[in-house]
Design a protein around this motif. Structure first.
Motif, PDB file in Angstrom:
ATOM      1  N   UNK A 137     -36.743 -12.451  -6.340  1.00 12.65           N
ATOM      2  CA  UNK A 137     -35.477 -11.535  -5.705  1.00 12.65           C
ATOM      3  C   UNK A 137     -34.775 -11.153  -7.050  1.00 12.65           C
ATOM      4  N   UNK A 138     -34.579 -12.278  -7.745  1.00 13.37           N
ATOM      5  CA  UNK A 138     -33.574 -11.971  -9.170  1.00 13.37           C
ATOM      6  C   UNK A 138     -34.518 -10.954  -9.987  1.00 13.37           C
ATOM      7  N   UNK A 139     -35.886 -11.160 -10.161  1.00  8.57           N
ATOM      8  CA  UNK A 139     -36.597 -10.232 -11.059  1.00  8.57           C
ATOM      9  C   UNK A 139     -36.636  -8.932 -10.530  1.00  8.57           C
ATOM     10  N   UNK A 140     -36.785  -8.531  -8.976  1.00  6.15           N
ATOM     11  CA  UNK A 140     -36.716  -7.476  -8.460  1.00  6.15           C
ATOM     12  C   UNK A 140     -35.415  -6.872  -8.792  1.00  6.15           C
ATOM     13  N   UNK A 141     -34.428  -7.557  -8.531  1.00  3.73           N
ATOM     14  CA  UNK A 141     -32.872  -6.885  -8.968  1.00  3.73           C
ATOM     15  C   UNK A 141     -33.014  -6.513 -10.223  1.00  3.73           C
ATOM     16  N   UNK A 142     -33.083  -7.322 -11.238  1.00  3.01           N
ATOM     17  CA  UNK A 142     -33.112  -6.971 -12.548  1.00  3.01           C
ATOM     18  C   UNK A 142     -33.669  -5.677 -12.859  1.00  3.01           C
ATOM     19  N   UNK A 143     -35.059  -5.506 -12.524  1.00  2.00           N
ATOM     20  CA  UNK A 143     -35.883  -4.332 -12.518  1.00  2.00           C
ATOM     21  C   UNK A 143     -35.249  -3.177 -11.964  1.00  2.00           C
ATOM     22  N   UNK A 144     -34.888  -3.257 -10.858  1.00  2.00           N
ATOM     23  CA  UNK A 144     -34.135  -2.191 -10.074  1.00  2.00           C
ATOM     24  C   UNK A 144     -32.964  -1.896 -10.967  1.00  2.00           C
ATOM     25  N   UNK A 145     -32.125  -2.919 -11.294  1.00  2.00           N
ATOM     26  CA  UNK A 145     -30.802  -2.246 -11.875  1.00  2.00           C
ATOM     27  C   UNK A 145     -31.144  -1.649 -13.235  1.00  2.00           C
ATOM     28  N   UNK A 146     -32.196  -2.177 -13.967  1.00  2.00           N
ATOM     29  CA  UNK A 146     -32.392  -1.466 -15.413  1.00  2.00           C
ATOM     30  C   UNK A 146     -32.803   0.151 -14.924  1.00  2.00           C
ATOM     31  N   UNK A 147     -33.618   0.272 -14.163  1.00  2.00           N
ATOM     32  CA  UNK A 147     -34.032   1.900 -13.543  1.00  2.00           C
ATOM     33  C   UNK A 147     -32.552   2.556 -13.076  1.00  2.00           C
TER      34      UNK A 147
END
Length: 197
Positions: free
Chosen positions: A134-144
């Motif tokens: 979920x942290x990886x998902x969050x970081x990817x979504x935050x970058x975009x």
């Protein structure tokens, strides 16, 4: 017997159709009420001690801050900001809450917390892995999302770490440009000296 919203709409329609001479009476009464309100507030503020006035001012500031935070949260939600990653315990609670034991939500959470504490580390590992994913998902979504906000000109909504990284990158680019410029100037001066000799 009308619903409140319908009643307000009906009264607004009647108000719009009211002649100016009849509206004047209500407007004068409204102004008189505002004047009396201002006087009452002035009397109230005059009787406050400095400590009470300071406490009142602090409470107003707290309310204003809470209101601004709620508005900002609504704005971020409307702009599609990704939800923060969930912790392992939160994932565990979400999965087990419906069948949790307890008469109240607090009791259910307490029982689930006790269950979490007694859970073997091998079973906890599953939840920890889900949390990491979920942290990886969050970081990817935050970058975009942050890239989208930069495009919209809303750099004020970026995380401070992103702002710092962006600032460092800009400073590095400026320094490298300055270094290139100074080296080009030095080279040009050397060529000019050789040419003069």
């Amino acid at each position: 017997e009308m619903p409140p919203l319908e009643l307000v709409k009906t009264l607004a329609g009647v108000w719009r159709e009211l002649p100016v001479s009849e509206k004047q009476v209500y407007e004068e009464a409204g102004q008189a009420d505002w004047q009396k309100y201002r006087e009452d507030v002035a009397k109230y503020n005059a009787q406050l001690t400095p400590a009470e006035a300071a406490a009142l001012k602090e409470e107003r500031q707290r309310r204003t801050l809470r209101r601004r935070l709620r508005q900002k949260k609504r704005e971020l939600t409307a702009l599609g900001k990704p939800k923060k990653p969930r912790h392992a315990f939160n994932i565990f609670v979400a999965e087990n809450y419906p069948e949790g034991q307890g008469s109240s939500p607090t009791a259910k959470l307490k029982n689930l917390y006790d269950k979490w504490q007694k859970l073997p580390s091998s079973q906890k590992q599953t939840y920890l892995q889900l949390s990491e994913d979920d942290k990886v998902r969050y970081e990817n979504e935050m970058k975009s999302w942050e890239a989208k906000m930069v495009e919209l000109g809303r750099e004020d909504l970026l995380r401070s770490t992103t702002k710092k990284a962006k600032k460092k990158k800009e400073e590095t680019v400026k320094k490298s440009k300055a270094a290139k410029t100074s080296s080009h100037e030095a080279l040009a001066k050397l060529k000019l000296k050789k040419h003069e000799e």
